[in-house]
Design an enzyme around this catalytic site. Structure first.
Site, PDB file in Angstrom:
ATOM      1  NE  ARG A 172      -3.705  -2.401   0.380  1.00 17.94           N
ATOM      2  CZ  ARG A 172      -3.415  -3.595  -0.165  1.00 17.94           C
ATOM      3  NH1 ARG A 172      -2.349  -3.728  -0.959  1.00 17.94           N
ATOM      4  NH2 ARG A 172      -4.166  -4.639   0.052  1.00 17.94           N
ATOM      5  CB  SER A 219      -8.380  -2.126   5.385  1.00 19.62           C
ATOM      6  OG  SER A 219      -8.888  -3.391   5.052  1.00 19.62           O
ATOM      7  CD  GLU A 289      -5.155  -0.203   3.235  1.00 21.03           C
ATOM      8  OE1 GLU A 289      -4.790  -1.157   3.958  1.00 21.03           O
ATOM      9  OE2 GLU A 289      -5.854  -0.349   2.220  1.00 21.03           O
TER      10      GLU A 289
HETATM   11  C1  LIG Z   1     -15.782  -0.930   0.657  1.00 23.35           C
HETATM   12  C2  LIG Z   1     -14.319  -0.694   0.346  1.00 23.35           C
HETATM   13  C3  LIG Z   1     -13.491  -1.784   0.101  1.00 23.35           C
HETATM   14  C4  LIG Z   1     -12.130  -1.585  -0.183  1.00 23.35           C
HETATM   15  N1  LIG Z   1     -11.339  -2.661  -0.443  1.00 23.35           N
HETATM   16  C5  LIG Z   1     -10.048  -2.474  -0.759  1.00 23.35           C
HETATM   17  C6  LIG Z   1      -9.203  -3.585  -1.072  1.00 23.35           C
HETATM   18  O1  LIG Z   1      -9.616  -4.732  -1.111  1.00 23.35           O
HETATM   19  N2  LIG Z   1      -7.893  -3.341  -1.333  1.00 23.35           N
HETATM   20  C7  LIG Z   1      -7.386  -2.086  -1.320  1.00 23.35           C
HETATM   21  O2  LIG Z   1      -6.195  -1.930  -1.578  1.00 23.35           O
HETATM   22  N3  LIG Z   1      -8.157  -1.019  -1.027  1.00 23.35           N
HETATM   23  C8  LIG Z   1      -9.467  -1.181  -0.759  1.00 23.35           C
HETATM   24  N4  LIG Z   1     -10.244  -0.099  -0.467  1.00 23.35           N
HETATM   25  C9  LIG Z   1      -9.628   1.251  -0.393  1.00 23.35           C
HETATM   26  C10 LIG Z   1      -9.657   2.011  -1.720  1.00 23.35           C
HETATM   27  O3  LIG Z   1     -10.759   1.616  -2.526  1.00 23.35           O
HETATM   28  C11 LIG Z   1      -8.367   1.836  -2.519  1.00 23.35           C
HETATM   29  O4  LIG Z   1      -7.258   2.300  -1.780  1.00 23.35           O
HETATM   30  C12 LIG Z   1      -8.457   2.602  -3.845  1.00 23.35           C
HETATM   31  O5  LIG Z   1      -7.403   2.222  -4.692  1.00 23.35           O
HETATM   32  C13 LIG Z   1      -8.428   4.108  -3.641  1.00 23.35           C
HETATM   33  O6  LIG Z   1      -8.751   4.699  -4.875  1.00 23.35           O
HETATM   34  P1  LIG Z   1      -9.525   6.081  -4.929  1.00 23.35           P
HETATM   35  O7  LIG Z   1      -9.561   6.489  -6.336  1.00 23.35           O
HETATM   36  O8  LIG Z   1     -10.812   5.998  -4.225  1.00 23.35           O
HETATM   37  O9  LIG Z   1      -8.492   6.981  -4.129  1.00 23.35           O
HETATM   38  P2  LIG Z   1      -8.845   8.259  -3.234  1.00 23.35           P
HETATM   39  O10 LIG Z   1      -9.452   7.805  -1.957  1.00 23.35           O
HETATM   40  O11 LIG Z   1      -9.583   9.254  -4.022  1.00 23.35           O
HETATM   41  O12 LIG Z   1      -7.369   8.765  -2.923  1.00 23.35           O
HETATM   42  C14 LIG Z   1      -6.458   7.970  -2.186  1.00 23.35           C
HETATM   43  C15 LIG Z   1      -5.056   8.581  -2.309  1.00 23.35           C
HETATM   44  O13 LIG Z   1      -4.605   8.450  -3.648  1.00 23.35           O
HETATM   45  C16 LIG Z   1      -4.306   9.742  -4.194  1.00 23.35           C
HETATM   46  N5  LIG Z   1      -4.687   9.703  -5.598  1.00 23.35           N
HETATM   47  C17 LIG Z   1      -5.915   9.434  -6.107  1.00 23.35           C
HETATM   48  N6  LIG Z   1      -5.870   9.450  -7.449  1.00 23.35           N
HETATM   49  C18 LIG Z   1      -4.592   9.742  -7.790  1.00 23.35           C
HETATM   50  C19 LIG Z   1      -3.907   9.887  -9.043  1.00 23.35           C
HETATM   51  N7  LIG Z   1      -4.528   9.763 -10.217  1.00 23.35           N
HETATM   52  N8  LIG Z   1      -2.571  10.159  -9.009  1.00 23.35           N
HETATM   53  C20 LIG Z   1      -1.924  10.295  -7.827  1.00 23.35           C
HETATM   54  N9  LIG Z   1      -2.515  10.184  -6.620  1.00 23.35           N
HETATM   55  C21 LIG Z   1      -3.832   9.903  -6.615  1.00 23.35           C
HETATM   56  C22 LIG Z   1      -5.115  10.708  -3.363  1.00 23.35           C
HETATM   57  O14 LIG Z   1      -4.542  12.009  -3.377  1.00 23.35           O
HETATM   58  C23 LIG Z   1      -5.044  10.075  -1.991  1.00 23.35           C
HETATM   59  O15 LIG Z   1      -3.810  10.370  -1.355  1.00 23.35           O
HETATM   60  C24 LIG Z   1     -11.603  -0.267  -0.191  1.00 23.35           C
HETATM   61  C25 LIG Z   1     -12.452   0.824   0.051  1.00 23.35           C
HETATM   62  C26 LIG Z   1     -13.801   0.620   0.299  1.00 23.35           C
HETATM   63  C27 LIG Z   1     -14.682   1.810   0.522  1.00 23.35           C
END
Ligand SMILES: Cc1cc2nc3c(=O)[nH]c(=O)nc-3n(C[C@H](O)[C@H](O)[C@H](O)COP(=O)(O)OP(=O)(O)OC[C@H]3O[C@@H](n4cnc5c(N)ncnc54)[C@H](O)[C@@H]3O)c2cc1C
Length: 300
Positions: A172, A219, A289
């Site tokens: 992560r 998480s 995380e």
């Molecule tokens: C129900 C649920 C289940 C989940 N299960 C998992 C799982 O199984 N495994 C897992 O790893 N995660 C899981 N997650 C967490 C999350 O979905 C992941 O970490 C996901 O990859 C985050 O993507 P996001 O676009 O929502 O990021 P955001 O929440 O929008 O941003 C997260 C971080 O990434 C940065 N960021 C976003 N986009 C970019 C970009 N294009 N370039 C650079 N930085 C960027 C943001 O600035 C921030 O620091 C879960 C979340 C939920 C709600």
């Protein structure tokens, strides 16, 4: 100048004081000073080039791993949700995906193409950009396992093609050139026999153990080496622990649910309580995380 050209030349208008609770899966978060949601890379480049260098930037995917504090975000939020959902098969085993493409769509198309391992992407709620930033993983796979190269954009709106070797990848965690954000990636995959029904079964198993229909960020804590944050939290008797509207899930202890009108401050307070109790009981200090951004509400 044609109508299309004059439209393209118009500077993108941000939403002002946009409530971030509309853009996070926890459904909490105060206002962003300026909220941009470009629909194309060209528009994004224009926005970045026009923004004063001193303006702080917060990048946003689906907001599924973000705790935005109640006082909101100063500066500009750049949301990638409206960017094109590009997905292209480059040759027999390589595919190129844009940052705005939902991971679930990437998984489904790779299963159709019989390429993998990519089915694990179905377990990640956000788009490819957020998964690259987090090195998100599920079902034993991680986003960067098969990344060959990425496209990034810098503060001035310049695009860069970067090789995987320019990044340090961990659990992560992704570190690369400062001040650049992800616009897409090329994945080098192999032939893979996962079927659509296999994918469905993987997701059903997960549904049975995680509170996926409730507002959360997945998480909250990273798993410590050789252990699970959820196991430690459950052992500390914290399932169901609550601060205001924030509750530790009964279904999976590493999930904190917004059970109603939780504030970010309540979620943060519960996080700290969980952390303190787990450390007291097991000696393990849990690391977050989820990413915490923004400012507390004034007066707190
Ligand atoms: C129900 C649920 C289940 C989940 N299960 C998992 C799982 O199984 N495994 C897992 O790893 N995660 C899981 N997650 C967490 C999350 O979905 C992941 O970490 C996901 O990859 C985050 O993507 P996001 O676009 O929502 O990021 P955001 O929440 O929008 O941003 C997260 C971080 O990434 C940065 N960021 C976003 N986009 C970019 C970009 N294009 N370039 C650079 N930085 C960027 C943001 O600035 C921030 O620091 C879960 C979340 C939920 C709600």
């Amino acid at each position: 100048m044609s109508a299309t050209e004059s439209e393209m030349a118009k500077p993108a208008t941000p939403l002002l004081n946009e409530p971030m609770r509309r853009h996070t899966s926890w459904r909490v978060g105060g206002p962003a000073d300026r909220f941009y949601e470009p629909a194309s890379v060209a528009e994004l480049q224009e926005i970045l080039a026009a923004l004063p260098r001193a303006t702080p930037l917060t990048w946003l995917g689906l907001g599924s791993n973000l705790l935005v504090r109640d006082g909101g975000i100063r500066g500009a939020v750049i949301a990638t949700g409206a960017l094109p959902r590009d997905l292209e098969r480059l040759d027999a085993t390589r595919v190129r995906a844009g940052a705005g493409l939902p991971c679930a769509l990437l998984a489904r198309q790779c299963v159709r193409w019989q390429l993998g391992p990519a089915a694990f992407f179905a377990g990640i709620p956000g788009p490819v950009g957020g998964a690259l930033a987090m090195n998100a993983g599920a079902f034993g796979g991680e986003t960067w396992d098969d990344v060959e190269r990425v496209t990034t954009i810098d503060r001035a709106g310049e695009l860069h093609e970067r090789a995987r070797g320019e990044f340090t990848i961990g659990y992560r965690s992704v570190r690369g050139p400062e001040g650049e954000w992800f616009l897409g990636a090329t994945f080098a995959l192999a032939s893979d026999a996962t079927t659509a029904s296999g994918l469905k079964a993987m997701l059903a198993r997960r549904n049975a153990t995680q509170p996926l229909g409730r507002p959360s960020c997945g998480s909250v804590f990273r798993n410590p080496p050789d252990d699970f944050a959820g196991r430690l939290i459950e052992s500390a008797g914290l399932k169901g622990a609550r601060v205001g509207g924030a509750v530790v899930s009964e279904k999976h202890a590493n999930f904190i649910i917004n059970a109603g009108k939780a504030t970010a401050a309540e979620i943060e307070e519960l996080i700290e309580r969980v952390r303190a109790l787990v450390e007291k009981q097991s000696g393990v200090r849990l690391e977050l995380e989820v990413r915490v951004v923004g400012e507390p509400r004034r007066g707190r």
